[in-house]
Design a protein around this motif. Sequence first.
Motif, PDB file in Angstrom:
ATOM      1  N   SER A  43       0.870  -1.188   0.000  1.00 61.58           N
ATOM      2  CA  SER A  43       0.000   0.000   0.000  1.00 61.58           C
ATOM      3  C   SER A  43       0.898   1.226   0.000  1.00 61.58           C
ATOM      4  CB  SER A  43      -0.883   0.014   1.246  1.00 61.58           C
ATOM      5  OG  SER A  43      -1.533  -1.232   1.395  1.00 61.58           O
ATOM      6  N   LYS A  44       0.445   2.245  -0.675  1.00 62.78           N
ATOM      7  CA  LYS A  44       1.242   3.472  -0.719  1.00 62.78           C
ATOM      8  C   LYS A  44       0.697   4.472   0.285  1.00 62.78           C
ATOM      9  CE  LYS A  44       3.197   6.829  -3.951  1.00 62.78           C
ATOM     10  NZ  LYS A  44       4.593   6.560  -3.666  1.00 62.78           N
ATOM     11  N   ALA A  48      -3.588  11.338   1.604  1.00 59.75           N
ATOM     12  CA  ALA A  48      -5.002  10.946   1.726  1.00 59.75           C
ATOM     13  C   ALA A  48      -5.145   9.588   2.429  1.00 59.75           C
ATOM     14  CB  ALA A  48      -5.627  10.886   0.342  1.00 59.75           C
ATOM     15  N   GLY A  49      -4.087   9.154   3.127  1.00 57.59           N
ATOM     16  CA  GLY A  49      -4.130   7.852   3.807  1.00 57.59           C
ATOM     17  C   GLY A  49      -3.469   6.781   2.961  1.00 57.59           C
ATOM     18  N   PRO A 107      -6.008  -2.938   7.963  1.00 54.90           N
ATOM     19  CA  PRO A 107      -6.733  -1.823   7.344  1.00 54.90           C
ATOM     20  C   PRO A 107      -6.142  -1.374   6.006  1.00 54.90           C
ATOM     21  CG  PRO A 107      -5.232  -0.973   8.995  1.00 54.90           C
ATOM     22  CD  PRO A 107      -5.068  -2.467   9.005  1.00 54.90           C
ATOM     23  N   ARG A 108      -5.156  -2.077   5.495  1.00 57.70           N
ATOM     24  CA  ARG A 108      -4.613  -1.802   4.163  1.00 57.70           C
ATOM     25  C   ARG A 108      -4.078  -3.109   3.613  1.00 57.70           C
ATOM     26  NH1 ARG A 108      -0.888   0.181   7.966  1.00 57.70           N
ATOM     27  NH2 ARG A 108      -2.125   2.079   8.120  1.00 57.70           N
ATOM     28  N   MET A 109      -3.874  -3.160   2.296  1.00 58.52           N
ATOM     29  CA  MET A 109      -3.467  -4.413   1.676  1.00 58.52           C
ATOM     30  C   MET A 109      -2.164  -4.965   2.259  1.00 58.52           C
ATOM     31  SD  MET A 109      -5.047  -6.355  -0.336  1.00 58.52           S
ATOM     32  CE  MET A 109      -5.934  -6.066  -1.823  1.00 58.52           C
ATOM     33  N   PHE A 270      -6.511  15.869  -4.689  1.00 55.57           N
ATOM     34  CA  PHE A 270      -5.324  15.056  -4.445  1.00 55.57           C
ATOM     35  C   PHE A 270      -5.170  14.090  -5.610  1.00 55.57           C
ATOM     36  CE2 PHE A 270      -4.162  10.737  -3.315  1.00 55.57           C
ATOM     37  CZ  PHE A 270      -2.925  10.902  -2.726  1.00 55.57           C
ATOM     38  N   SER A 271      -3.947  13.875  -6.076  1.00 57.90           N
ATOM     39  CA  SER A 271      -3.750  12.875  -7.133  1.00 57.90           C
ATOM     40  C   SER A 271      -2.312  12.367  -7.122  1.00 57.90           C
ATOM     41  CB  SER A 271      -4.076  13.463  -8.506  1.00 57.90           C
ATOM     42  OG  SER A 271      -3.208  14.535  -8.782  1.00 57.90           O
ATOM     43  N   LEU A 272      -2.144  11.125  -7.531  1.00 59.18           N
ATOM     44  CA  LEU A 272      -0.801  10.583  -7.733  1.00 59.18           C
ATOM     45  C   LEU A 272      -0.889   9.449  -8.745  1.00 59.18           C
ATOM     46  CD1 LEU A 272      -0.400   7.628  -6.144  1.00 59.18           C
ATOM     47  CD2 LEU A 272      -0.291   9.072  -4.156  1.00 59.18           C
ATOM     48  N   ALA A 273       0.242   9.120  -9.358  1.00 57.21           N
ATOM     49  CA  ALA A 273       0.284   8.029 -10.335  1.00 57.21           C
ATOM     50  C   ALA A 273       1.450   7.110 -10.001  1.00 57.21           C
ATOM     51  CB  ALA A 273       0.450   8.593 -11.746  1.00 57.21           C
TER      52      ALA A 273
END
Length: 328
Positions: A43-44, A48-49, A107-109, A270-273
């Motif tokens: 998980s990254k 934004a969490g 709570p995350r992968m 918010f955005s990321l790639a």
Amino acid sequence: MTVPIAIIGAGIAGLSAAQALQSAGQTVHVFDKGRGSGGRMSSKRSDAGALDLGAQYFTARDRRFVEQVRGWVAAGWAAEWKPQLFNYRDGMLTPSPDEQTRWVGAPRMSAITRGLLEGITVNFGCRITEVFRGVDYWHLQDAEGVSHGPYERVVIAVPAPQATPLLAAAPKLAGIAAGVQMEPTWAVAVGFDSALPTPMDGCFVQDNPLDWVARNRSKPGRDAQPDTWVLHATSNWSKQHIDLAKDTVIERLWGEFAELVGCVVPAPSFSLAHRWLYARPAGNHEWGALADPDQGLYACGDWCLSGRVEGAWLSGQEAARRLLEHLD
């Protein structure tokens, strides 16, 4: 003295093998070039969490894996995800109900691989570039030129294109790995200050640059997050735009998402790639794992089976089984 076994790669396949070997009384040392475990199940962390940018969920069909997933749920590392799913085709959004049980890390992968790391010696931020044989044992060389070893056996649990050079001492295995084609995926996350007014939690997208979209906060343990969405491009689109600037990728895929979601979509706050060069194997294989027991070299990963999380876990189990069979 007990000579340990080296495992290269702390994704689900490598940690599955590590667990099985450790349970059988072997000492294992795990190496990974990343800062944490998980590979494509990581998980990254973001403003934004935590975001699942790789594997979105997994299913369990094989009896052994079903049992394993039950254990993960009991340990609090995984939970069932019950999304409202849709299909999008030819400009039409239609509900896509099915009976499939879908699981996610909670709570995350990355909670699953973090759990699997318990009690295992792991060396993060260490990219192994060569696996070579000494007089009696194996040694590993990292990108800094540091040598690690000795090791009794070596398990290589990385994507096939990265496994190929590491298998140089076993040309037959290297040849098999070299023939495996892995497909890329561009992944984009976009977040919004207020929740988008749509019942959709996930969508299978056809005939479009997008392949899949998911509302990250609809997954167990992530409901406190802002409204973040993960968008996956198709392998073909990703291949054609493999070197596109991240900002352009975000703009293009967000535009496609805004068109299909069926409600007014503001500009994201918010955005990321992220570019997964080796997101999935192009086809399924039946190897289980690759083995040269005489030399003590093994390879495993989702590319040895189905390309799914379950395939990666089963492949790690198979590599461990074959290795244990041939121990002195």
